[in-house]
Design an enzyme around this catalytic site. Structure first.
Site, PDB file in Angstrom:
ATOM      1  N   ASP A   1      23.349  25.881  19.510  1.00 36.56           N
ATOM      2  CA  ASP A   1      21.935  26.264  19.532  1.00 36.56           C
ATOM      3  C   ASP A   1      21.794  27.478  20.450  1.00 36.56           C
ATOM      4  O   ASP A   1      22.284  27.457  21.584  1.00 36.56           O
ATOM      5  CB  ASP A   1      21.096  25.085  20.044  1.00 36.56           C
ATOM      6  CG  ASP A   1      19.602  25.293  19.809  1.00 36.56           C
ATOM      7  OD1 ASP A   1      19.066  26.329  20.244  1.00 36.56           O
ATOM      8  OD2 ASP A   1      18.983  24.411  19.204  1.00 36.56           O
ATOM      9  N   ILE A   2      21.150  28.545  19.962  1.00 34.08           N
ATOM     10  CA  ILE A   2      21.070  29.761  20.803  1.00 34.08           C
ATOM     11  C   ILE A   2      20.040  29.665  21.938  1.00 34.08           C
ATOM     12  O   ILE A   2      20.053  30.475  22.840  1.00 34.08           O
ATOM     13  CB  ILE A   2      20.772  31.071  20.014  1.00 34.08           C
ATOM     14  CG1 ILE A   2      19.624  30.897  19.045  1.00 34.08           C
ATOM     15  CG2 ILE A   2      21.998  31.659  19.383  1.00 34.08           C
ATOM     16  CD1 ILE A   2      19.046  32.243  18.626  1.00 34.08           C
TER      17      ILE A   2
ATOM     18  N   GLN B   1       9.115  20.676  14.826  1.00 36.71           N
ATOM     19  CA  GLN B   1      10.185  21.314  14.044  1.00 36.71           C
ATOM     20  C   GLN B   1       9.845  22.779  13.816  1.00 36.71           C
ATOM     21  O   GLN B   1       8.704  23.112  13.462  1.00 36.71           O
ATOM     22  CB  GLN B   1      10.356  20.594  12.693  1.00 36.71           C
ATOM     23  CG  GLN B   1      11.536  21.120  11.875  1.00 36.71           C
ATOM     24  CD  GLN B   1      11.728  20.377  10.547  1.00 36.71           C
ATOM     25  OE1 GLN B   1      10.958  19.473  10.206  1.00 36.71           O
ATOM     26  NE2 GLN B   1      12.753  20.750   9.801  1.00 36.71           N
TER      27      GLN B   1
ATOM     28  N   HIS C   1      20.012  17.632  16.601  1.00 37.65           N
ATOM     29  CA  HIS C   1      20.333  18.222  17.904  1.00 37.65           C
ATOM     30  C   HIS C   1      21.235  17.243  18.654  1.00 37.65           C
ATOM     31  O   HIS C   1      20.944  16.045  18.718  1.00 37.65           O
ATOM     32  CB  HIS C   1      19.076  18.390  18.756  1.00 37.65           C
ATOM     33  CG  HIS C   1      18.051  19.317  18.199  1.00 37.65           C
ATOM     34  ND1 HIS C   1      17.901  20.606  18.643  1.00 37.65           N
ATOM     35  CD2 HIS C   1      17.091  19.148  17.248  1.00 37.65           C
ATOM     36  CE1 HIS C   1      16.902  21.191  18.000  1.00 37.65           C
ATOM     37  NE2 HIS C   1      16.386  20.325  17.160  1.00 37.65           N
TER      38      HIS C   1
ATOM     39  N   HIS D   1      18.207  19.328  10.555  1.00 34.69           N
ATOM     40  CA  HIS D   1      19.277  19.472  11.549  1.00 34.69           C
ATOM     41  C   HIS D   1      19.145  18.421  12.646  1.00 34.69           C
ATOM     42  O   HIS D   1      18.045  18.020  13.017  1.00 34.69           O
ATOM     43  CB  HIS D   1      19.283  20.870  12.171  1.00 34.69           C
ATOM     44  CG  HIS D   1      17.951  21.279  12.703  1.00 34.69           C
ATOM     45  ND1 HIS D   1      16.953  21.766  11.902  1.00 34.69           N
ATOM     46  CD2 HIS D   1      17.441  21.268  13.959  1.00 34.69           C
ATOM     47  CE1 HIS D   1      15.894  22.036  12.626  1.00 34.69           C
ATOM     48  NE2 HIS D   1      16.149  21.739  13.891  1.00 34.69           N
TER      49      HIS D   1
END
Ligand code: AMP
Length: 146
Positions: free
Chosen positions: A40-41, A103, A111, A109
């Site tokens: 995750d960026i 979201q 996490h 996705h």
């Protein structure tokens, strides 16, 4: 019940779809025929990983059983690697369904966040250093491949 800003149809131009198409870069942790895991960026803790299915699913409501199983098994691999790399037991598994839940990317996705519910950073706020993400991805991938 009225649900505001709910996206229900899959947008082929969402950022994770572009990753799956190879159109934008990411720091890969793991990939198989049904799933992809990457950093995750804007991590909520060091080592925050996302796992996505290679299926066009907006959220949990769309997820087909074979992809649900595959995402869970990839999540397990990633979580075990996070435990080893970060030498901690606590890993949060989180998944948001719908903008009302927070979201922001409408491709399903999961996490996986090496953190505690009491220490969790803010969601999708602070961009991490690219070199740091690359280094962590490499460590996690090495443990999964071992
Ligand atoms: P959610 O709000 O549950 O839809 O989570 C979307 C997540 O995607 C957030 O944690 C963002 O930090 C993350 N994200 C957004 N763009 C990218 C990107 N280009 N690469 C990796 N992660 C991203």
């Amino acid at each position: 019940m009225t649900v505001l800003n709910q996206q229900t149809t899959y947008d082929d131009n969402n950022i994770f779809a572009k990753m799956l198409d190879g159109d934008i870069p990411y720091h890969k942790v793991y990939e198989d025929d049904k799933t992809l895991a990457f950093m995750d960026i804007m991590p909520q803790a060091e080592g925050h990983v996302l796992v996505i299915p290679k299926q066009k699913a907006v959220d949990l409501a769309d997820l087909e059983p074979e992809y649900a199983a595959a995402v869970l098994m990839t999540s397990k691999k990633v979580m075990q690697a996070q435990r080893q790399v970060f030498e901690r037991e606590g890993v949060i598994q989180m998944q948001l369904n719908g903008s009302q839940a927070g979201q922001t990317v409408f491709h399903y996705h999961v996490h996986l966040i090496p953190s505690s519910i009491h220490e969790l950073g803010r969601h999708a706020v602070t961009q991490a250093d690219n070199n740091d993400l690359a280094a962590i991805a490499q460590k996690l991938a090495a443990v999964i491949d071992a």
